[in-house]
Scaffold this motif. Structure first.
Motif, PDB file in Angstrom:
ATOM      1  N   GLY A 151       0.870  -1.019   0.105  1.00  0.00           N
ATOM      2  CA  GLY A 151      -0.123   0.314  -0.062  1.00  0.00           C
ATOM      3  C   GLY A 151       0.424   1.157  -0.056  1.00  0.00           C
ATOM      4  N   LEU A 234     -10.378  -2.706  -5.506  1.00  0.00           N
ATOM      5  CA  LEU A 234      -9.179  -0.932  -4.898  1.00  0.00           C
ATOM      6  C   LEU A 234      -8.602  -0.293  -6.207  1.00  0.00           C
ATOM      7  N   PRO A 263      -7.267   7.026   0.398  1.00  0.00           N
ATOM      8  CA  PRO A 263      -7.604   6.423   1.118  1.00  0.00           C
ATOM      9  C   PRO A 263      -6.257   5.218   1.197  1.00  0.00           C
ATOM     10  N   LEU A 264      -5.614   5.054   0.766  1.00  0.00           N
ATOM     11  CA  LEU A 264      -4.387   4.566   0.399  1.00  0.00           C
ATOM     12  C   LEU A 264      -3.241   3.858   1.389  1.00  0.00           C
ATOM     13  N   LEU A 267      -5.458   2.300   4.109  1.00  0.00           N
ATOM     14  CA  LEU A 267      -5.339   0.322   3.541  1.00  0.00           C
ATOM     15  C   LEU A 267      -3.628   0.527   4.578  1.00  0.00           C
ATOM     16  N   THR A 317     -12.371   5.824   1.823  1.00  0.00           N
ATOM     17  CA  THR A 317     -11.036   6.401   2.624  1.00  0.00           C
ATOM     18  C   THR A 317     -11.434   4.478   3.484  1.00  0.00           C
ATOM     19  N   SER A 319     -13.259   2.509   2.815  1.00  0.00           N
ATOM     20  CA  SER A 319     -13.730   1.281   2.128  1.00  0.00           C
ATOM     21  C   SER A 319     -11.536   0.096   2.012  1.00  0.00           C
ATOM     22  N   SER A 320     -11.170   0.918   2.120  1.00  0.00           N
ATOM     23  CA  SER A 320      -9.670   0.402   1.516  1.00  0.00           C
ATOM     24  C   SER A 320      -9.335   0.416   3.065  1.00  0.00           C
ATOM     25  N   THR A 323     -10.491  -2.955   3.651  1.00  0.00           N
ATOM     26  CA  THR A 323      -9.344  -3.714   2.376  1.00  0.00           C
ATOM     27  C   THR A 323      -8.207  -3.861   2.972  1.00  0.00           C
TER      28      THR A 323
END
Length: 426
Positions: A151, A234, A263-264, A267, A317, A319-320, A323
């Protein structure tokens, strides 16, 4: 026959292993900010520029199973080192073509395919090597660090690509091999790989793989597909957000890279802490996986009802983060469940489906974007919901107790009090 693990790996070993997925990501994602310039300079279509990403991922996905077999037959760090060298050489081929040739697109594409072949032997084999080197909670922690490093590479890539492109648009092709050669040298000299057991002949090796899928396929195949779905969503989300920022808000370059990093960053942070906490606690792993997919599903569903950029970035973000909860758990399950002689192939198959997920995400998201915002995210919600159902019914690590374990050994059964039964004397 299993392989004995060496003493606890040093911090330098952990850092070197974490650099491998960073380099893998840099070679692909650093190119993304340069694609619009390439399109204009080379006078090619958007579809042609997208092939520079898609064919890279597809070539890696196709080659990975072959590399996985080689990694199970020879030293893993040797396969990683050679792959990094090929990865770097592919960059040089593309760079020289862009610099010296008038009609360079076809040769740049050849270089990108070479890079994809090299990428096949990087992160998936590093994952198998972690399974060889680390024990118990140290393994899940190292896998979490590697997922976080993956990430981090995604965060750094668009920013570095934009900065390097200030020199000239094709400079990224020449800078990237430097990273490859440095990490290849570190891999060879820093990592102390345990001695592997004698390699099986190919027919026995294939038979062992068949046995693995016969015994574990009920959860292993769904786990591979859920991992691919996570990467598909992603990279699709990043593609969507990148286009939204540029087309609707005229945000480009380093600033766009910084927004994509938000967002990353969710993650990366979540992956690191997830890997540190789950260890080998199978009930906890199941709970964290289900929580992650539920969070991912809920966030993309809610996004479908909003078009405000701040709300969209915030929800994506989240959602990440989902993940980031999911992937380290899958990494730990898949790596820890397979015995060493076949681990390289299984982690390579996992890497292969992840690459295919990456390759499919952007074009499918682009097609759905042309229909409508709501159609896109309703579709993604449905796909994520299917992954949630599959995980709930098929991926249950605790059910593997008592099944045939690694190396053909069976885990002793338990009596009604929960104590292991003694083996009958022979």
């Amino acid at each position: 026959m299993t392989m004995e693990k060496t003493q606890t790996p040093t911090m330098f070993t952990t850092v070197t292993l974490a650099l491998i997925p960073i380099v893998m990501v840099l070679g692909n994602s650093m190119l993304v900010p340069v694609l619009p310039t390439m399109e204009k300079t080379l006078n090619v279509t958007k579809f042609q520029t997208s092939l520079l990403i898609t064919l890279f991922s597809l070539s890696a996905g196709i080659i990975i199973p072959i590399v996985g077999y080689l990694a199970d037959r020879f030293k893993r760090k040797m396969i990683i080192g050679i792959s990094l060298l090929v990865y770097g050489i592919g960059g040089i081929v593309s760079g020289l073509a862009a610099w010296l040739m008038k009609d360079s697109y076809s040769m740049i594409l050849v270089g990108r395919i070479i890079q994809g072949i090299g990428a096949a032997g990087t992160s998936p084999i590093a994952m198998a090597l972690i399974g060889d080197l680390y024990k118990g909670g140290g393994e899940s922690r190292a896998l979490g660090i590697n997922e976080a490093a993956n990430g981090l590479g995604k965060i750094l890539s668009p920013i570095l690509g934009s900065l390097i492109a200030l020199i000239t648009w094709y400079a990224v092709f020449f800078v990237f091999p430097i990273f490859c050669f440095i990490v290849a040298a570190l891999t060879w000299f820093v990592i102390k790989e345990p001695k592997a057991p004698e390699a099986k002949p190919l027919p026995k090796y294939i038979n062992s793989l068949k046995n693995i899928f016969a015994q574990k396929g009920k959860w292993l195949v769904p786990a591979l597909l859920v991992g691919a779905t996570g990467l598909f969503i992603l990279f699709g989300v990043l593609f969507y957000l990148s286009n939204l920022l540029e087309d609707d808000y005229n945000v480009d370059g380093v600033l766009k890279g910084g927004i994509l990093a938000i967002p990353l960053l969710g993650l990366v942070t979540t992956s690191y802490f997830t890997g540190s906490k789950i260890k080998q606690n199978k009930p906890l792993i199941r709970t964290v996986m289900l929580t992650g997919i539920a969070l991912l599903t809920a966030s993309v569903l809610i996004v479908s009802f909003f078009e405000n950029i701040y709300v969209i970035v915030g929800l994506l973000t989240v959602s990440s983060v989902g993940t980031g909860l999911l992937l380290p758990c899958l990494n730990t399950l898949i790596t820890g469940a397979i015995n060493k002689p076949e681990r390289g192939m299984i982690t390579s198959l996992y890497g292969s489906v992840r690459f295919i997920g990456v390759a499919i995400g952007p074009p499918l998201f682009g097609w759905l974007m042309d229909i409508s915002h709501r159609t896109l995210f309703f579709t993604v919600t449905a796909i994520s919901a299917v992954s949630l159902v599959v995980t709930f019914f098929f991926i249950n690590p605790a059910q593997n107790k008592g099944q045939q374990g690694q190396g053909g050994r069976k885990t002793p059964a338990k009596d009604k009090s929960g104590r292991r039964q003694a083996k009958a004397p022979t």
